[in-house]
Motif scaffolding. Structure first.
Motif, PDB file in Angstrom:
ATOM      1  N   ASP A 119       2.700   0.815   7.050  1.00 12.93           N
ATOM      2  CA  ASP A 119       2.031   1.489   8.175  1.00 12.93           C
ATOM      3  C   ASP A 119       1.910   0.175   9.331  1.00 12.93           C
ATOM      4  O   ASP A 119       2.382   0.560  10.405  1.00 12.93           O
ATOM      5  CB  ASP A 119       0.614   1.916   7.775  1.00 12.93           C
ATOM      6  CG  ASP A 119       0.714   3.193   7.155  1.00 12.93           C
ATOM      7  OD1 ASP A 119       1.663   3.790   7.016  1.00 12.93           O
ATOM      8  OD2 ASP A 119      -0.397   3.682   6.500  1.00 12.93           O
ATOM      9  N   ALA A 120       1.348  -1.012   8.778  1.00 10.83           N
ATOM     10  CA  ALA A 120       1.580  -1.959   9.842  1.00 10.83           C
ATOM     11  C   ALA A 120       2.636  -2.420  10.549  1.00 10.83           C
ATOM     12  O   ALA A 120       2.866  -2.644  11.468  1.00 10.83           O
ATOM     13  CB  ALA A 120       0.872  -3.210   9.237  1.00 10.83           C
ATOM     14  N   LEU A 121       3.888  -2.090   9.582  1.00  9.71           N
ATOM     15  CA  LEU A 121       5.117  -2.179  10.076  1.00  9.71           C
ATOM     16  C   LEU A 121       6.000  -0.984  10.764  1.00  9.71           C
ATOM     17  O   LEU A 121       7.030  -1.102  11.208  1.00  9.71           O
ATOM     18  CB  LEU A 121       6.046  -2.954   9.082  1.00  9.71           C
ATOM     19  CG  LEU A 121       5.539  -4.422   8.642  1.00  9.71           C
ATOM     20  CD1 LEU A 121       6.300  -4.750   7.276  1.00  9.71           C
ATOM     21  CD2 LEU A 121       6.013  -5.373   9.806  1.00  9.71           C
ATOM     22  N   GLY A 122       5.375   0.091  10.621  1.00 10.81           N
ATOM     23  CA  GLY A 122       6.102   1.318  11.114  1.00 10.81           C
ATOM     24  C   GLY A 122       6.855   1.764  10.122  1.00 10.81           C
ATOM     25  O   GLY A 122       7.644   2.758  10.694  1.00 10.81           O
ATOM     26  N   PHE A 123       6.877   1.605   9.024  1.00 12.05           N
ATOM     27  CA  PHE A 123       7.939   2.148   8.141  1.00 12.05           C
ATOM     28  C   PHE A 123       7.128   3.580   7.223  1.00 12.05           C
ATOM     29  O   PHE A 123       6.163   3.379   6.920  1.00 12.05           O
ATOM     30  CB  PHE A 123       8.207   1.245   6.830  1.00 12.05           C
ATOM     31  CG  PHE A 123       9.065   0.087   7.163  1.00 12.05           C
ATOM     32  CD1 PHE A 123       9.843   0.081   8.265  1.00 12.05           C
ATOM     33  CD2 PHE A 123       8.570  -1.202   6.713  1.00 12.05           C
ATOM     34  CE1 PHE A 123      10.549  -0.994   8.607  1.00 12.05           C
ATOM     35  CE2 PHE A 123       9.219  -2.290   7.253  1.00 12.05           C
ATOM     36  CZ  PHE A 123      10.512  -2.237   8.251  1.00 12.05           C
ATOM     37  N   LYS A 124       7.804   4.475   7.293  1.00 13.49           N
ATOM     38  CA  LYS A 124       7.399   5.615   6.815  1.00 13.49           C
ATOM     39  C   LYS A 124       7.863   6.075   5.280  1.00 13.49           C
ATOM     40  O   LYS A 124       8.981   5.960   5.085  1.00 13.49           O
ATOM     41  CB  LYS A 124       7.746   7.046   7.624  1.00 13.49           C
ATOM     42  CG  LYS A 124       6.838   6.864   8.939  1.00 13.49           C
ATOM     43  CD  LYS A 124       5.537   7.733   8.667  1.00 13.49           C
ATOM     44  CE  LYS A 124       4.477   7.506   9.713  1.00 13.49           C
ATOM     45  NZ  LYS A 124       3.405   6.275   9.442  1.00 13.49           N
ATOM     46  N   GLN A 125       6.954   5.907   4.409  1.00 16.18           N
ATOM     47  CA  GLN A 125       7.190   6.056   2.933  1.00 16.18           C
ATOM     48  C   GLN A 125       6.543   7.356   2.131  1.00 16.18           C
ATOM     49  O   GLN A 125       5.430   7.537   2.609  1.00 16.18           O
ATOM     50  CB  GLN A 125       6.952   4.897   1.962  1.00 16.18           C
ATOM     51  CG  GLN A 125       7.579   3.565   2.710  1.00 16.18           C
ATOM     52  CD  GLN A 125       9.274   3.440   2.316  1.00 16.18           C
ATOM     53  OE1 GLN A 125       9.628   4.239   1.511  1.00 16.18           O
ATOM     54  NE2 GLN A 125      10.005   2.592   3.071  1.00 16.18           N
ATOM     55  N   GLU A 126       7.167   8.055   1.449  1.00 13.94           N
ATOM     56  CA  GLU A 126       6.300   8.900   0.622  1.00 13.94           C
ATOM     57  C   GLU A 126       6.287   8.239  -0.806  1.00 13.94           C
ATOM     58  O   GLU A 126       7.166   7.826  -1.341  1.00 13.94           O
ATOM     59  CB  GLU A 126       7.563  10.193   0.387  1.00 13.94           C
ATOM     60  CG  GLU A 126       6.702  11.381  -0.041  1.00 13.94           C
ATOM     61  CD  GLU A 126       7.609  12.587  -0.559  1.00 13.94           C
ATOM     62  OE1 GLU A 126       8.446  12.671  -1.388  1.00 13.94           O
ATOM     63  OE2 GLU A 126       7.611  13.435   0.377  1.00 13.94           O
ATOM     64  N   ARG A 127       5.178   8.295  -1.380  1.00 11.92           N
ATOM     65  CA  ARG A 127       4.704   7.880  -2.536  1.00 11.92           C
ATOM     66  C   ARG A 127       4.022   8.689  -3.627  1.00 11.92           C
ATOM     67  O   ARG A 127       3.438   9.569  -2.850  1.00 11.92           O
ATOM     68  CB  ARG A 127       4.095   6.339  -2.303  1.00 11.92           C
ATOM     69  CG  ARG A 127       3.085   6.409  -1.646  1.00 11.92           C
ATOM     70  CD  ARG A 127       2.204   5.073  -1.507  1.00 11.92           C
ATOM     71  NE  ARG A 127       3.322   3.834  -1.190  1.00 11.92           N
ATOM     72  CZ  ARG A 127       3.613   3.692  -0.087  1.00 11.92           C
ATOM     73  NH1 ARG A 127       3.440   4.572   1.244  1.00 11.92           N
ATOM     74  NH2 ARG A 127       4.625   2.691   0.186  1.00 11.92           N
TER      75      ARG A 127
ATOM     76  N   ARG B  63      -1.492   0.136  -2.668  1.00 12.96           N
ATOM     77  CA  ARG B  63      -1.736  -0.601  -1.120  1.00 12.96           C
ATOM     78  C   ARG B  63      -0.629  -0.718  -0.364  1.00 12.96           C
ATOM     79  O   ARG B  63      -0.765  -1.239   0.715  1.00 12.96           O
ATOM     80  CB  ARG B  63      -2.962  -1.682  -1.198  1.00 12.96           C
ATOM     81  CG  ARG B  63      -3.986  -1.235  -1.636  1.00 12.96           C
ATOM     82  CD  ARG B  63      -5.263  -2.478  -1.749  1.00 12.96           C
ATOM     83  NE  ARG B  63      -6.344  -2.160  -2.486  1.00 12.96           N
ATOM     84  CZ  ARG B  63      -6.167  -2.312  -3.650  1.00 12.96           C
ATOM     85  NH1 ARG B  63      -5.406  -2.994  -4.290  1.00 12.96           N
ATOM     86  NH2 ARG B  63      -7.499  -2.002  -4.328  1.00 12.96           N
ATOM     87  N   SER B  64       0.617  -0.851  -0.949  1.00 11.13           N
ATOM     88  CA  SER B  64       1.779  -1.182  -0.433  1.00 11.13           C
ATOM     89  C   SER B  64       1.742  -0.258   1.192  1.00 11.13           C
ATOM     90  O   SER B  64       2.746  -0.591   1.923  1.00 11.13           O
ATOM     91  CB  SER B  64       3.038  -1.121  -1.153  1.00 11.13           C
ATOM     92  OG  SER B  64       3.206   0.377  -1.501  1.00 11.13           O
TER      93      SER B  64
END
Ligand SMILES: Cc1cc2nc3c(=O)[nH]c(=O)nc-3n(C[C@H](O)[C@H](O)[C@H](O)COP(=O)(O)OP(=O)(O)OC[C@H]3O[C@@H](n4cnc5c(N)ncnc54)[C@H](O)[C@@H]3O)c2cc1C
Length: 334
Positions: free
Chosen positions: A262-270, A256-257
């Motif tokens: 998303d709330a902070l606007g960081f885009k990650q690929e997981r 769920r990280s």
């Protein structure tokens, strides 16, 4: 002088860790032991109560598909984990078997095993405390058919002490005409998540500067307008939503990280890995077992199978077949 000032400033800093799985609880424990002011938020009723962990990937031998570099990283991380949580390990090896119907050959695995063995030797040379996976020469051992047939005739050993003792139950139970030789034994041990959970919880209770909030969900995070830290909104079960300010934030919310990112606007690929696991009790088990991995081609009906022993006669079977695999379409979308 500068370093001392920085250390003092850091000690006053407030750190929020979101998620009390193995990642978040370990981060809180490490930071807490440094004397830092830590608050750990976990929405569940206890720490480390999420998905299971039963296999220490000390070299990544489970996965033929990953690179040598990733295997070396897993070896180093496993050694660190063993040194940090020695009480959480079930010391038993893993046997790797390649089925006759598989297109791979056991000998294809040897260059990587030799690389890992030499890496393990160098890690011990740089720090003798790294010797947590037994003797370097025993990191892996090969068993040809003749040796296996000789072991088949041996009685079970109640408390295995030698590598050969561990092999006896395996060779008494598998169909030798359905596997390729050699069989391979590696020093990949078992992880006991229950011991890990209780050990971490007890250790955290003793650290006064570390606050553990259970039954407590982080519902939102925003950056402070002057970018000096974070505002964490959280809700403890049965209570009203509250807010607290922190200087640093560790996002350890597991799968769920992404919601926090998303709330902070960081885009990650997981990557999300899917796996099926079944647990059974086997009253007739006469001895302690190693783990047994049957290699198989991912994304096919005969994908990898993993047979994991737990204490007390319990066994877990995991599968990665066509319908349960990470490799069907590469990464899972969510
Ligand atoms: C069937 C299966 C078998 C596996 N076997 C192994 C194995 O043998 N060896 C191995 O190394 N790994 C194994 N894994 C993988 C392993 O379980 C994970 O890698 C590991 O649990 C990840 O830990 P984590 O702390 O990052 O996340 P998690 O364990 O998912 O912890 C995240 C925590 O965050 C909490 N959380 C989430 N959102 C919030 C929020 N908003 N507020 C507060 N708390 C929140 C959750 O409640 C949870 O407790 C297996 C996984 C599965 C599914």
């Amino acid at each position: 002088m500068v370093t001392n000032k920085r250390n003092e400033a850091l000690k006053k800093a407030k750190i929020a860790v979101v998620g009390g799985g193995i990642a978040g609880a370990s981060a809180a424990l490490c930071l807490g032991e440094f004397g830092l002011d830590v608050t750990l938020f976990e929405k569940g009723t206890s720490l480390v109560n999420g998905p299971p962990m039963c296999h220490l990937h000390a070299g990544g031998n489970l996965y033929r598909e990953i690179s040598d570099e990733q295997c070396i990283t897993l070896l180093k991380q496993s050694i660190d984990l063993l040194r940090f949580y020695p009480f959480a390990v079930d010391y038993r090896p893993t046997v790797i078997a390649v089925p006759t119907e598989d297109s791979g050959e056991p000998k294809d695995l040897l260059p990587r095993l030799r690389t890992l063995q030499s890496e393990y030797t160098s890690l011990i040379a740089s720090d003798p405390h790294n010797k947590v996976l037994g003797e370097c020469n025993d990191y892996f051992k090969l068993y040809d058919r003749k040796q296996v047939e000789a072991l088949q005739k041996q009685p079970y050993v109640e408390h295995p002490a030698q590598l050969d003792d561990w092999m006896i139950p395996v060779v008494k139970h598998i169909d030798l005409d359905k596997v390729k030789f050699p069989l391979i034994m590696v020093q990949e041990y078992g992880l006991n998540i229950f011991r890990m959970a209780s050990g971490i919880s007890l250790a955290l209770e003793k650290i006064a500067n570390c606050k553990v909030l259970l039954n407590c969900t982080v519902t939102d995070i925003t950056a402070k307008t002057d970018e000096s830290g974070w505002i964490v909104t959280y809700q403890q079960k049965g209570q009203k939503e509250q807010q607290a300010e922190f200087d640093y934030l560790v996002n350890a919310a597991g799968f769920r990280s992404g919601m926090l990112d998303d709330a902070l606007g960081f885009k990650q690929e997981r990557m999300v890995e899917f796996k099926a696991a079944y647990v059974t009790k086997w009253d007739h088990s006469k001895t302690m077992w190693p783990e047994v991995i049957f290699h198989g081609e991912r994304g096919t009906p005969r994908g990898m199978a993993q047979f994991t022993p737990y204490p007390g006669g319990y066994f877990q079977l995991h599968g990665m077949t066509k319908s349960i695999t990470l490799f069907e379409e590469g990464l899972s979308a969510s």
